[in-house]
Design a protein around this motif. Structure first.
Motif, PDB file in Angstrom:
ATOM      1  N   GLY A 175       0.375 -40.432 -56.582  1.00 49.37           N
ATOM      2  CA  GLY A 175       1.302 -41.537 -56.404  1.00 49.37           C
ATOM      3  C   GLY A 175       0.843 -42.382 -55.235  1.00 49.37           C
ATOM      4  N   ARG A 176       0.686 -43.654 -55.468  1.00 48.50           N
ATOM      5  CA  ARG A 176       0.166 -44.539 -54.437  1.00 48.50           C
ATOM      6  C   ARG A 176       1.282 -45.442 -53.936  1.00 48.50           C
ATOM      7  N   GLY A 177       1.792 -45.095 -52.750  1.00 56.42           N
ATOM      8  CA  GLY A 177       2.801 -45.922 -52.127  1.00 56.42           C
ATOM      9  C   GLY A 177       2.289 -46.384 -50.777  1.00 56.42           C
ATOM     10  N   SER A 178       3.133 -46.301 -49.759  1.00 53.82           N
ATOM     11  CA  SER A 178       2.666 -46.600 -48.413  1.00 53.82           C
ATOM     12  C   SER A 178       1.645 -45.555 -47.980  1.00 53.82           C
ATOM     13  N   VAL A 179       1.763 -44.388 -48.549  1.00 47.72           N
ATOM     14  CA  VAL A 179       0.758 -43.321 -48.407  1.00 47.72           C
ATOM     15  C   VAL A 179       0.457 -42.773 -49.791  1.00 47.72           C
ATOM     16  N   ASP A 180      -0.582 -41.982 -49.874  1.00 48.79           N
ATOM     17  CA  ASP A 180      -0.927 -41.327 -51.144  1.00 48.79           C
ATOM     18  C   ASP A 180      -0.217 -39.983 -51.246  1.00 48.79           C
ATOM     19  N   TYR A 181       0.363 -39.722 -52.404  1.00 52.44           N
ATOM     20  CA  TYR A 181       0.977 -38.433 -52.673  1.00 52.44           C
ATOM     21  C   TYR A 181       0.178 -37.725 -53.764  1.00 52.44           C
ATOM     22  N   TRP A 182       0.075 -36.392 -53.628  1.00 52.57           N
ATOM     23  CA  TRP A 182      -0.687 -35.597 -54.587  1.00 52.57           C
ATOM     24  C   TRP A 182       0.118 -34.378 -55.016  1.00 52.57           C
ATOM     25  N   GLY A 183      -0.028 -34.041 -56.290  1.00 52.04           N
ATOM     26  CA  GLY A 183       0.507 -32.781 -56.756  1.00 52.04           C
ATOM     27  C   GLY A 183      -0.500 -31.669 -56.513  1.00 52.04           C
ATOM     28  N   LYS A 184      -0.124 -30.451 -56.916  1.00 54.00           N
ATOM     29  CA  LYS A 184      -0.998 -29.307 -56.706  1.00 54.00           C
ATOM     30  C   LYS A 184      -1.963 -29.085 -57.863  1.00 54.00           C
ATOM     31  N   GLY A 185      -1.751 -29.786 -58.950  1.00 59.46           N
ATOM     32  CA  GLY A 185      -2.692 -29.734 -60.056  1.00 59.46           C
ATOM     33  C   GLY A 185      -2.280 -28.801 -61.171  1.00 59.46           C
ATOM     34  N   THR A 186      -2.821 -29.069 -62.351  1.00 60.90           N
ATOM     35  CA  THR A 186      -2.636 -28.205 -63.512  1.00 60.90           C
ATOM     36  C   THR A 186      -3.986 -28.052 -64.203  1.00 60.90           C
ATOM     37  N   LEU A 187      -4.311 -26.819 -64.587  1.00 68.34           N
ATOM     38  CA  LEU A 187      -5.632 -26.521 -65.122  1.00 68.34           C
ATOM     39  C   LEU A 187      -5.691 -26.785 -66.617  1.00 68.34           C
TER      40      LEU A 187
ATOM     41  N   GLN B 218       9.618 -38.862 -48.424  1.00 67.48           N
ATOM     42  CA  GLN B 218       8.597 -37.939 -48.901  1.00 67.48           C
ATOM     43  C   GLN B 218       8.793 -37.715 -50.391  1.00 67.48           C
ATOM     44  N   VAL B 219       7.731 -37.877 -51.150  1.00 62.81           N
ATOM     45  CA  VAL B 219       7.776 -37.686 -52.595  1.00 62.81           C
ATOM     46  C   VAL B 219       6.952 -36.454 -52.940  1.00 62.81           C
ATOM     47  N   GLN B 220       7.507 -35.602 -53.751  1.00 64.85           N
ATOM     48  CA  GLN B 220       6.766 -34.446 -54.258  1.00 64.85           C
ATOM     49  C   GLN B 220       6.444 -34.658 -55.726  1.00 64.85           C
ATOM     50  N   LEU B 221       5.226 -34.302 -56.100  1.00 63.18           N
ATOM     51  CA  LEU B 221       4.759 -34.457 -57.473  1.00 63.18           C
ATOM     52  C   LEU B 221       4.442 -33.075 -58.039  1.00 63.18           C
ATOM     53  N   VAL B 222       4.943 -32.809 -59.233  1.00 60.45           N
ATOM     54  CA  VAL B 222       4.710 -31.514 -59.872  1.00 60.45           C
ATOM     55  C   VAL B 222       4.154 -31.738 -61.266  1.00 60.45           C
ATOM     56  N   GLU B 223       2.931 -31.252 -61.467  1.00 62.08           N
ATOM     57  CA  GLU B 223       2.282 -31.390 -62.774  1.00 62.08           C
ATOM     58  C   GLU B 223       2.585 -30.189 -63.663  1.00 62.08           C
ATOM     59  N   SER B 224       2.537 -30.427 -64.962  1.00 65.39           N
ATOM     60  CA  SER B 224       2.665 -29.348 -65.938  1.00 65.39           C
ATOM     61  C   SER B 224       1.974 -29.785 -67.223  1.00 65.39           C
ATOM     62  N   GLY B 225       1.818 -28.817 -68.134  1.00 70.28           N
ATOM     63  CA  GLY B 225       1.259 -29.130 -69.442  1.00 70.28           C
ATOM     64  C   GLY B 225      -0.179 -28.699 -69.649  1.00 70.28           C
ATOM     65  N   GLY B 226      -0.809 -28.198 -68.601  1.00 62.04           N
ATOM     66  CA  GLY B 226      -2.182 -27.736 -68.761  1.00 62.04           C
ATOM     67  C   GLY B 226      -2.233 -26.448 -69.574  1.00 62.04           C
TER      68      GLY B 226
ATOM     69  N   VAL C 126       6.189 -34.879 -62.722  1.00 58.09           N
ATOM     70  CA  VAL C 126       7.553 -35.222 -62.337  1.00 58.09           C
ATOM     71  C   VAL C 126       7.603 -35.456 -60.838  1.00 58.09           C
ATOM     72  N   ALA C 127       8.177 -36.589 -60.457  1.00 57.69           N
ATOM     73  CA  ALA C 127       8.294 -36.940 -59.043  1.00 57.69           C
ATOM     74  C   ALA C 127       9.703 -36.661 -58.541  1.00 57.69           C
ATOM     75  N   SER C 128       9.770 -36.208 -57.279  1.00 63.68           N
ATOM     76  CA  SER C 128      11.082 -35.924 -56.700  1.00 63.68           C
ATOM     77  C   SER C 128      11.805 -37.210 -56.318  1.00 63.68           C
ATOM     78  N   GLY C 129      11.039 -38.290 -56.155  1.00 65.24           N
ATOM     79  CA  GLY C 129      11.635 -39.578 -55.837  1.00 65.24           C
ATOM     80  C   GLY C 129      11.325 -40.593 -56.911  1.00 65.24           C
ATOM     81  N   SER C 130      11.711 -41.821 -56.675  1.00 62.04           N
ATOM     82  CA  SER C 130      11.500 -42.866 -57.661  1.00 62.04           C
ATOM     83  C   SER C 130      10.034 -43.255 -57.755  1.00 62.04           C
ATOM     84  N   ILE C 131       9.508 -43.230 -58.986  1.00 65.52           N
ATOM     85  CA  ILE C 131       8.120 -43.675 -59.168  1.00 65.52           C
ATOM     86  C   ILE C 131       8.052 -45.186 -59.292  1.00 65.52           C
TER      87      ILE C 131
END
Length: 114
Positions: A97-109, A1-9, A23-28
């Motif tokens: 993140g597109r791997g065997s499944v799609d991963y999504w972050g929660k977004g940044t405005l 399971q990969v977690q994605l966290v956006e920032s900078g908005g 930033v991904a919790s696993g290898s991109i």
């Protein structure tokens, strides 16, 4: 399971710049591709940019020449440099993140004032 966290908005004036980070919790490096999407109020989520495993990139026509996607595999981070921002770029930006499944972050405005 990969977690994605956006920032900078944030809030920026038209013509300004922002850099988003994901930033991904696993290898991109294991991902087939990493990308950015955005969703403006009352609109569907749309593609912005993608960077593939071997480094090729692709952009939506609306951002080509203004936005640049890049990645740092060592930091498991993907960036979106946004220049010459316009009011119509206002949206929540999501990392994908597109791997065997799609991963999504929660977004940044990102809000661009005209």
């Amino acid at each position: 399971q990969v977690q994605l966290v956006e920032s900078g908005g944030g809030l920026v004036q038209a013509g300004g710049s922002l850099r988003l980070s994901c930033v991904a919790s696993g290898s991109i490096f294991s991902m087939n591709a990493m990308g950015w999407y955005r969703q403006a109020p009352e609109k569907q989520r749309e593609f912005v940019a993608v960077i593939r495993r071997l480094g090729s990139t692709q952009y939506a026509a609306s951002v080509k020449g203004r936005f640049t996607i890049s990645r740092d595999n060592a930091k498991n981070t993907v960036y979106l440099q946004m220049n010459s921002l316009k009011a119509e770029d206002t949206a929540v930006y999501y990392c994908n993140g597109r791997g065997s499944v799609d991963y999504w972050g929660k977004g940044t405005l990102v809000t661009v004032s005209s």
